[in-house]
Design a protein around this motif. Structure first.
Motif, PDB file in Angstrom:
ATOM      1  N   PRO A 183      53.775  31.141 -56.101  1.00  0.00           N
ATOM      2  CA  PRO A 183      53.726  32.059 -57.258  1.00  0.00           C
ATOM      3  C   PRO A 183      52.855  31.556 -58.402  1.00  0.00           C
ATOM      4  CG  PRO A 183      55.830  30.908 -57.176  1.00  0.00           C
ATOM      5  CD  PRO A 183      55.118  30.581 -55.904  1.00  0.00           C
ATOM      6  N   GLN A 184      52.633  30.242 -58.477  1.00  0.00           N
ATOM      7  CA  GLN A 184      51.869  29.674 -59.589  1.00  0.00           C
ATOM      8  C   GLN A 184      50.427  29.352 -59.215  1.00  0.00           C
ATOM      9  OE1 GLN A 184      53.328  29.672 -62.528  1.00  0.00           O
ATOM     10  NE2 GLN A 184      55.207  30.402 -61.541  1.00  0.00           N
ATOM     11  N   ALA A 185      50.027  29.652 -57.990  1.00  0.00           N
ATOM     12  CA  ALA A 185      48.662  29.322 -57.562  1.00  0.00           C
ATOM     13  C   ALA A 185      47.647  30.200 -58.276  1.00  0.00           C
ATOM     14  CB  ALA A 185      48.534  29.500 -56.047  1.00  0.00           C
ATOM     15  N   SER A 186      46.422  29.707 -58.392  1.00  0.00           N
ATOM     16  CA  SER A 186      45.359  30.472 -59.029  1.00  0.00           C
ATOM     17  C   SER A 186      44.844  31.543 -58.085  1.00  0.00           C
ATOM     18  CB  SER A 186      44.213  29.547 -59.431  1.00  0.00           C
ATOM     19  OG  SER A 186      43.572  29.028 -58.278  1.00  0.00           O
ATOM     20  N   PHE A 187      44.144  32.518 -58.644  1.00  0.00           N
ATOM     21  CA  PHE A 187      43.551  33.563 -57.813  1.00  0.00           C
ATOM     22  C   PHE A 187      42.508  32.975 -56.860  1.00  0.00           C
ATOM     23  CE2 PHE A 187      44.416  37.725 -60.333  1.00  0.00           C
ATOM     24  CZ  PHE A 187      45.775  37.441 -60.285  1.00  0.00           C
ATOM     25  N   SER A 188      41.833  31.907 -57.289  1.00  0.00           N
ATOM     26  CA  SER A 188      40.843  31.259 -56.424  1.00  0.00           C
ATOM     27  C   SER A 188      41.504  30.671 -55.189  1.00  0.00           C
ATOM     28  CB  SER A 188      40.107  30.154 -57.189  1.00  0.00           C
ATOM     29  OG  SER A 188      39.353  30.694 -58.244  1.00  0.00           O
ATOM     30  N   SER A 189      42.723  30.160 -55.357  1.00  0.00           N
ATOM     31  CA  SER A 189      43.460  29.624 -54.224  1.00  0.00           C
ATOM     32  C   SER A 189      43.905  30.749 -53.291  1.00  0.00           C
ATOM     33  CB  SER A 189      44.678  28.834 -54.713  1.00  0.00           C
ATOM     34  OG  SER A 189      45.380  28.267 -53.625  1.00  0.00           O
ATOM     35  N   TYR A 190      44.398  31.857 -53.853  1.00  0.00           N
ATOM     36  CA  TYR A 190      44.766  33.015 -53.026  1.00  0.00           C
ATOM     37  C   TYR A 190      43.553  33.537 -52.248  1.00  0.00           C
ATOM     38  CZ  TYR A 190      49.116  33.433 -55.746  1.00  0.00           C
ATOM     39  OH  TYR A 190      50.332  33.209 -56.339  1.00  0.00           O
ATOM     40  N   TRP A 191      42.397  33.517 -52.912  1.00  0.00           N
ATOM     41  CA  TRP A 191      41.185  34.093 -52.331  1.00  0.00           C
ATOM     42  C   TRP A 191      40.777  33.389 -51.040  1.00  0.00           C
ATOM     43  CZ3 TRP A 191      38.648  38.429 -52.651  1.00  0.00           C
ATOM     44  CH2 TRP A 191      37.307  38.516 -52.239  1.00  0.00           C
ATOM     45  N   LEU A 192      41.171  32.118 -50.881  1.00  0.00           N
ATOM     46  CA  LEU A 192      40.834  31.377 -49.676  1.00  0.00           C
ATOM     47  C   LEU A 192      41.274  32.130 -48.430  1.00  0.00           C
ATOM     48  CD1 LEU A 192      41.858  27.732 -50.706  1.00  0.00           C
ATOM     49  CD2 LEU A 192      39.593  28.792 -50.826  1.00  0.00           C
ATOM     50  N   TYR A 193      42.420  32.810 -48.534  1.00  0.00           N
ATOM     51  CA  TYR A 193      42.915  33.613 -47.409  1.00  0.00           C
ATOM     52  C   TYR A 193      42.686  35.098 -47.639  1.00  0.00           C
ATOM     53  CZ  TYR A 193      45.921  35.370 -43.675  1.00  0.00           C
ATOM     54  OH  TYR A 193      46.380  36.017 -42.561  1.00  0.00           O
ATOM     55  N   PHE A 194      42.923  35.565 -48.847  1.00  0.00           N
ATOM     56  CA  PHE A 194      42.872  36.998 -49.139  1.00  0.00           C
ATOM     57  C   PHE A 194      41.508  37.611 -48.823  1.00  0.00           C
ATOM     58  CE2 PHE A 194      46.546  38.044 -52.172  1.00  0.00           C
ATOM     59  CZ  PHE A 194      47.378  37.112 -51.576  1.00  0.00           C
ATOM     60  N   GLY A 195      40.424  36.894 -49.152  1.00  0.00           N
ATOM     61  CA  GLY A 195      39.089  37.464 -48.984  1.00  0.00           C
ATOM     62  C   GLY A 195      38.259  36.783 -47.916  1.00  0.00           C
ATOM     63  N   ASN A 196      38.885  35.943 -47.108  1.00  0.00           N
ATOM     64  CA  ASN A 196      38.108  35.161 -46.142  1.00  0.00           C
ATOM     65  C   ASN A 196      37.558  36.030 -45.021  1.00  0.00           C
ATOM     66  OD1 ASN A 196      37.691  33.208 -43.746  1.00  0.00           O
ATOM     67  ND2 ASN A 196      37.956  31.869 -45.519  1.00  0.00           N
ATOM     68  N   PRO A 197      36.260  35.936 -44.744  1.00  0.00           N
ATOM     69  CA  PRO A 197      35.661  36.781 -43.698  1.00  0.00           C
ATOM     70  C   PRO A 197      36.187  36.474 -42.297  1.00  0.00           C
ATOM     71  CG  PRO A 197      34.082  35.136 -44.462  1.00  0.00           C
ATOM     72  CD  PRO A 197      35.241  35.081 -45.401  1.00  0.00           C
ATOM     73  N   SER A 236      37.997  36.248 -62.161  1.00  0.00           N
ATOM     74  CA  SER A 236      38.502  36.399 -63.531  1.00  0.00           C
ATOM     75  C   SER A 236      38.478  37.857 -63.976  1.00  0.00           C
ATOM     76  CB  SER A 236      37.678  35.547 -64.495  1.00  0.00           C
ATOM     77  OG  SER A 236      36.295  35.913 -64.419  1.00  0.00           O
ATOM     78  N   LEU A 237      37.689  38.682 -63.259  1.00  0.00           N
ATOM     79  CA  LEU A 237      37.640  40.111 -63.580  1.00  0.00           C
ATOM     80  C   LEU A 237      38.999  40.781 -63.388  1.00  0.00           C
ATOM     81  CD1 LEU A 237      34.248  41.053 -61.855  1.00  0.00           C
ATOM     82  CD2 LEU A 237      34.667  40.758 -64.302  1.00  0.00           C
ATOM     83  N   PHE A 238      39.826  40.203 -62.525  1.00  0.00           N
ATOM     84  CA  PHE A 238      41.156  40.763 -62.297  1.00  0.00           C
ATOM     85  C   PHE A 238      42.146  40.331 -63.362  1.00  0.00           C
ATOM     86  CE2 PHE A 238      39.425  40.531 -57.888  1.00  0.00           C
ATOM     87  CZ  PHE A 238      39.408  41.891 -57.623  1.00  0.00           C
ATOM     88  N   GLY A 239      41.744  39.376 -64.211  1.00  0.00           N
ATOM     89  CA  GLY A 239      42.649  38.874 -65.226  1.00  0.00           C
ATOM     90  C   GLY A 239      43.848  38.200 -64.582  1.00  0.00           C
ATOM     91  N   ASN A 240      45.036  38.507 -65.062  1.00  0.00           N
ATOM     92  CA  ASN A 240      46.272  37.994 -64.473  1.00  0.00           C
ATOM     93  C   ASN A 240      46.982  39.052 -63.642  1.00  0.00           C
ATOM     94  OD1 ASN A 240      46.050  35.402 -65.638  1.00  0.00           O
ATOM     95  ND2 ASN A 240      46.815  36.208 -67.601  1.00  0.00           N
ATOM     96  N   ARG A 241      46.264  40.114 -63.308  1.00  0.00           N
ATOM     97  CA  ARG A 241      46.886  41.237 -62.592  1.00  0.00           C
ATOM     98  C   ARG A 241      46.759  41.011 -61.086  1.00  0.00           C
ATOM     99  NH1 ARG A 241      43.639  44.625 -66.931  1.00  0.00           N
ATOM    100  NH2 ARG A 241      42.047  43.381 -65.885  1.00  0.00           N
ATOM    101  N   PHE A 242      47.807  40.444 -60.515  1.00  0.00           N
ATOM    102  CA  PHE A 242      47.796  40.108 -59.101  1.00  0.00           C
ATOM    103  C   PHE A 242      47.636  41.345 -58.229  1.00  0.00           C
ATOM    104  CE2 PHE A 242      50.257  39.812 -55.139  1.00  0.00           C
ATOM    105  CZ  PHE A 242      49.526  38.836 -54.475  1.00  0.00           C
ATOM    106  N   TYR A 243      48.232  42.444 -58.632  1.00  0.00           N
ATOM    107  CA  TYR A 243      48.184  43.632 -57.788  1.00  0.00           C
ATOM    108  C   TYR A 243      46.774  44.208 -57.690  1.00  0.00           C
ATOM    109  CZ  TYR A 243      53.220  43.470 -57.521  1.00  0.00           C
ATOM    110  OH  TYR A 243      54.503  43.070 -57.269  1.00  0.00           O
ATOM    111  N   TYR A 244      45.907  43.902 -58.638  1.00  0.00           N
ATOM    112  CA  TYR A 244      44.496  44.297 -58.513  1.00  0.00           C
ATOM    113  C   TYR A 244      43.828  43.499 -57.390  1.00  0.00           C
ATOM    114  CZ  TYR A 244      44.506  47.049 -62.839  1.00  0.00           C
ATOM    115  OH  TYR A 244      44.743  48.009 -63.792  1.00  0.00           O
TER     116      TYR A 244
END
Length: 413
Positions: free
Chosen positions: A167-181, A40-48
Motif C-alpha cells: 500500500p505504501q509503494a510508489s507508482f514507479s514501483s507499481y509500474w514495474l508490473y502494471f505497465g510492463n510489456p 507524476s501526472l496521476f498524482g496520488n490517484r491510484f485509480y487513475y
C-alpha cells in the motif's frame, strides 16, 4: 502512444521477421521506461493508474498468437480434456482420432502447434483453467477470446492484490508490473498461465496464517513444477516444514497420476526433452554448453548448470545469505538464480520475477533491461546463429548494469 504500440505489437507483430523483433524489443521497453518518469501526472490517484493499466490490457484482447504458439497446445489439450480423455496418455497426433467434435478446428490447432508428437506437460490445474476458458469462449465463438478474457480478469485482480500487498509503494514501483510489456503481451495477449502463478505468489506473500501459506504453496506447485523451489524461501520451522513436506508430497502425487502417469512417455517425448535437448535464451548455461561441445557431451550442459545452481543454494543457506532477506526478496533471490542458470528462459518466464521486483524502489532500469532481453530473444526463432548474438548482448548489457551498481554501492558505502 504506448497503447497503440502495444496494440500493433500484439495484433501484427511477428517472430519470423528479425527487423520487427528488433524494433519492438527496443521501442516497447523504452516507452515503458520513459513512462515511468511521467507517472507524476496521476498524482496520488491510484485509480487513475489502475484505469490506465486496465486500458493497456484491454487493447491486446482479441489478438492472435503472433509471438507464441503455445496457446494451440493449451486449447487442444482443453478440448481433449473436455471430451473426458487424458492429454497425458496420447499425443495430439494420436488424440485427434478420438475426438469427433469440431474436426476442422482441431486440425487447425494441430497444424499450428509446435508439439503434435509430444505428450502434454501441463498440470491438471492448468488443464482445468484452459478448459474453463474454452467453455467461456463458446459464448463468443472464439476459444482464444474466452481464455484471454479469463486471464485479463485474473490479472486485473493481481493489480488490486499488488496494491493491497504494497500500500505504501510508489507508482514507479507499481509500474514495474502494471505497465510492463512482457506481462501485457505474454500474459494477456499470448495467454501464458504465468499470470496465474503471479496470483499464487501474491496469495502466498499475503497469507498471515500457516494454513493459508500451505494452500498457496500447494496451488503454486500445481501451476508450475519449478514452484517447488519456493519451499527454500520459508524460514526453518520444524512444524511448518513438516506441513510443507506433506503438501509437497500430495502435490507430487497429483503430478504422478497426471503428467507423470507414464514416465517412459514423458521421459522420451515429454518433459524429459527439456532436460536433454531444448535450449533457448540461457544466460549461464551456454557457457557450459560451449565448454562441453568439443567433447560431444553438450547435452549434459543443463544438468551441469542446475548442479552448480544447487551448490550455490547450499552455499547461500550455509552463509545465511537468504535468511537475511524478507520473504518476498527471498523468493526473488531463489527465482532469479533459477532463471540465470536455466537452459530455457522464455520471455513469459520473467512474469513472476517482474512481480517479485514490485516493492523494490528504483528498479526501472533493471526491469527495462530484462524486458528488452526477453523480447530480443525472439530472434532465436529466426536464426539458430542468433543464440551467439543474444548471449553476447545479454552478458554485455547485464554486465554493464552490474558494474554500475557495484560502483554505486562502493561510493555510497
Amino acid at each position: 502512444m504506448y497503447p497503440f504500440i502495444l496494440f500493433a505489437s500484439s495484433h501484427w507483430g511477428s517472430r519470423d521477421e528479425l527487423i520487427i523483433i528488433l524494433v519492438i524489443s527496443t521501442v516497447l521497453p523504452l516507452y515503458f521506461y520513459f513512462l515511468s518518469a511521467s507517472l507524476s501526472l496521476f498524482g496520488n490517484r491510484f485509480y487513475y493508474l489502475l484505469g490506465y493499466s486496465f486500458l493497456l490490457r484491454m487493447v491486446v484482447l482479441g489478438s492472435q498468437a503472433v509471438w507464441s504458439d503455445d496457446i494451440y497446445r493449451y486449447l487442444f489439450d482443453a478440448k481433449f480434456f473436455l471430451e473426458g480423455l487424458s492429454p497425458y496418455l496420447y499425443t495430439p497426433a494420436e488424440a485427434i482420432k478420438f475426438i469427433h467434435s469440431s474436426p476442422l478446428e482441431l486440425e487447425t490447432l494441430l497444424s499450428k502447434m509446435n508439439s503434435p508428437h509430444y505428450f502434454s506437460v501441463y498440470p491438471l490445474l492448468i488443464q482445468c483453467f484452459f478448459s474453463l476458458g474454452t467453455l467461456f469462449g463458446s459464448l463468443f465463438g472464439s476459444s482464444y477470446l474466452g481464455v484471454q478474457i479469463l486471464i485479463f480478469f485474473v490479472d486485473v485482480m493481481n493489480l488490486v492484490l499488488i496494491r493491497k500487498l504494497y500500500p505504501q509503494a510508489s507508482f514507479s514501483s507499481y509500474w514495474l508490473y502494471f505497465g510492463n510489456p512482457i506481462v501485457i503481451i505474454e500474459g494477456i495477449s499470448q495467454m501464458h498461465p504465468e499470470v496465474l502463478l503471479v496470483t499464487g505468489i501474491l496469495l502466498l506473500l499475503m497469507s498471515r496464517f500457516v494454513s493459508h501459506k500451505i494452500i498457496s504453496f500447494f496451488l503454486l506447485t500445481q501451476l508450475k513444477f519449478n514452484a517447488f523451489l519456493f519451499i527454500l524461501g520459508f524460514r526453518w520451522n520444524r512444524s511448518l516444514f513438516a506441513k510443507l513436506v506433506v503438501a509437497s508430497c500430495f502435490s507430487l502425487l497429483l503430478w504422478k497420476v497426471t503428467v507423470f502417469s507414464d514416465l517412459g512417455s514423458q521421459g522420451s517425448s515429454g518433459i524429459g526433452l527439456f532436460f536433454h535437448s531444448f535450449r533457448i535464451a540461457g544466460m549461464i548455461e551456454p557457457l557450459f554448453y560451449f565448454i562441453l561441445l568439443p567433447f560431444k557431451v553438450e547435452y549434459l550442459s543443463g544438468v551441469l548448470s542446475f548442479s552448480i545452481l544447487c551448490c550455490i543454494y547450499i552455499y547461500c543457506f550455509k552463509k545465511e545469505i537468504i535468511s537475511r532477506l524478507n520473504f518476498g526478496n527471498r523468493l526473488l533471490f531463489i527465482y532469479s538464480l533459477f532463471l540465470f542458470f536455466s537452459p530455457v528462459i522464455h520471455p513469459w518466464y520473467w512474469i513472476p520475477w517482474i512481480l517479485l521486483m514490485v516493492g523494490n524502489e528504483k528498479m526501472e532500469t533493471l526491469v527495462t533491461i530484462i524486458s528488452f532481453l526477453s523480447l530480443f530473444s525472439y530472434g532465436l526463432y529466426v536464426s539458430k546463429d542468433f543464440v551467439y548474438i543474444h548471449w553476447l548482448v545479454s552478458l554485455l548489457v547485464l554486465g554493464y548494469y552490474g558494474k554500475k551498481q557495484i560502483n554505486y554501492f562502493c561510493k555510497t558505502t
